[in-house]
Design a protein around this motif. Structure first.
Motif, PDB file in Angstrom:
ATOM      1  N   LEU A 115      68.323  19.214  40.150  1.00  0.00           N
ATOM      2  CA  LEU A 115      67.782  18.486  39.181  1.00  0.00           C
ATOM      3  C   LEU A 115      67.770  19.623  37.912  1.00  0.00           C
ATOM      4  O   LEU A 115      68.359  19.618  36.685  1.00  0.00           O
ATOM      5  N   LEU A 116      67.671  21.213  38.279  1.00  0.00           N
ATOM      6  CA  LEU A 116      67.538  22.308  37.405  1.00  0.00           C
ATOM      7  C   LEU A 116      69.000  22.333  36.788  1.00  0.00           C
ATOM      8  O   LEU A 116      69.332  22.135  35.193  1.00  0.00           O
TER       9      LEU A 116
ATOM     10  N   ARG B 194      69.463  19.407  34.547  1.00  0.00           N
ATOM     11  CA  ARG B 194      68.447  19.996  33.712  1.00  0.00           C
ATOM     12  C   ARG B 194      69.518  21.197  32.095  1.00  0.00           C
ATOM     13  O   ARG B 194      69.669  20.734  30.980  1.00  0.00           O
TER      14      ARG B 194
ATOM     15  N   GLY C 220      66.876  18.931  46.364  1.00  0.00           N
ATOM     16  CA  GLY C 220      66.656  18.614  44.985  1.00  0.00           C
ATOM     17  C   GLY C 220      65.671  19.138  43.760  1.00  0.00           C
ATOM     18  O   GLY C 220      66.836  18.672  42.537  1.00  0.00           O
ATOM     19  N   VAL C 221      65.588  20.182  43.709  1.00  0.00           N
ATOM     20  CA  VAL C 221      65.395  20.783  43.218  1.00  0.00           C
ATOM     21  C   VAL C 221      66.331  21.786  42.583  1.00  0.00           C
ATOM     22  O   VAL C 221      66.650  21.680  40.643  1.00  0.00           O
ATOM     23  N   VAL C 222      67.506  22.159  42.924  1.00  0.00           N
ATOM     24  CA  VAL C 222      68.640  22.534  42.456  1.00  0.00           C
ATOM     25  C   VAL C 222      69.080  21.592  42.146  1.00  0.00           C
ATOM     26  O   VAL C 222      69.769  21.868  40.875  1.00  0.00           O
TER      27      VAL C 222
ATOM     28  N   ALA D 108      64.253  18.986  49.898  1.00  0.00           N
ATOM     29  CA  ALA D 108      63.709  18.754  48.305  1.00  0.00           C
ATOM     30  C   ALA D 108      63.843  20.013  48.022  1.00  0.00           C
ATOM     31  O   ALA D 108      64.178  20.248  46.204  1.00  0.00           O
ATOM     32  N   LEU D 109      64.481  20.738  48.582  1.00  0.00           N
ATOM     33  CA  LEU D 109      64.747  21.975  47.831  1.00  0.00           C
ATOM     34  C   LEU D 109      66.227  22.018  47.000  1.00  0.00           C
ATOM     35  O   LEU D 109      66.777  22.358  46.057  1.00  0.00           O
TER      36      LEU D 109
END
Length: 148
Positions: A48-49, A52, A44-46, A41-42
């Protein structure tokens, strides 16, 4: 019979130990799965950021390129307008005007030049300027990259 009962007790103890060991292994596996899920999950967030941020940079670059293309288009329009005005002036002056390239070939001649040299635009276009002005070939050192 006493031996059989002893074996049963030993077997039951071993089964209890195996069950306890299996429970510990299941708990460790569950903790590992939770840890892997949190790390995924972490990540994935990294990711995604990062995506973006990259998308924002691409969008900004696209807007900048569109703005620069517009500016180049306007500059080109102004240049073409200036060329049209210059051509209009050269077409209507009473003096001969000749444009030639870096190899000394005539690219353009105005109507006064046609009259002065007795040659049509179509007949002189692409011909060496020395056909019109023989002394010019002696004065210039061909090929010249920047005609004077």
């Amino acid at each position: 019979a006493a031996e059989l009962a002893g074996l049963r007790r030993t077997e039951a103890g071993l089964q209890a130990e195996r069950a306890a060991g299996g429970q510990v292994a299941r708990e460790a596996t569950d903790k590992l799965i939770v840890l892997v899920a949190v790390v995924a999950a972490l990540l994935g967030v990294v990711a995604l950021l990062a995506v973006r941020g990259f998308a924002a940079q691409l969008a900004a670059a696209g807007r900048r390129m569109e703005r620069e293309a517009g500016e180049r288009g306007h500059a080109q329009e102004r240049m073409l307008d200036a060329q049209r005005r210059l051509r209009m002036v050269l077409e209507h002056i009473s003096e001969a005007a000749i444009a030639y390239d870096e190899t000394g070939r005539v690219q353009w001649i105005n109507p006064a030049g046609e009259v002065m040299f007795g040659r049509s635009r179509q007949g002189i276009g692409g011909q060496p300027i020395s056909l019109l002005i023989p002394s010019l070939a002696e004065d210039l050192d061909w090929p010249v990259t920047q005609p004077e």
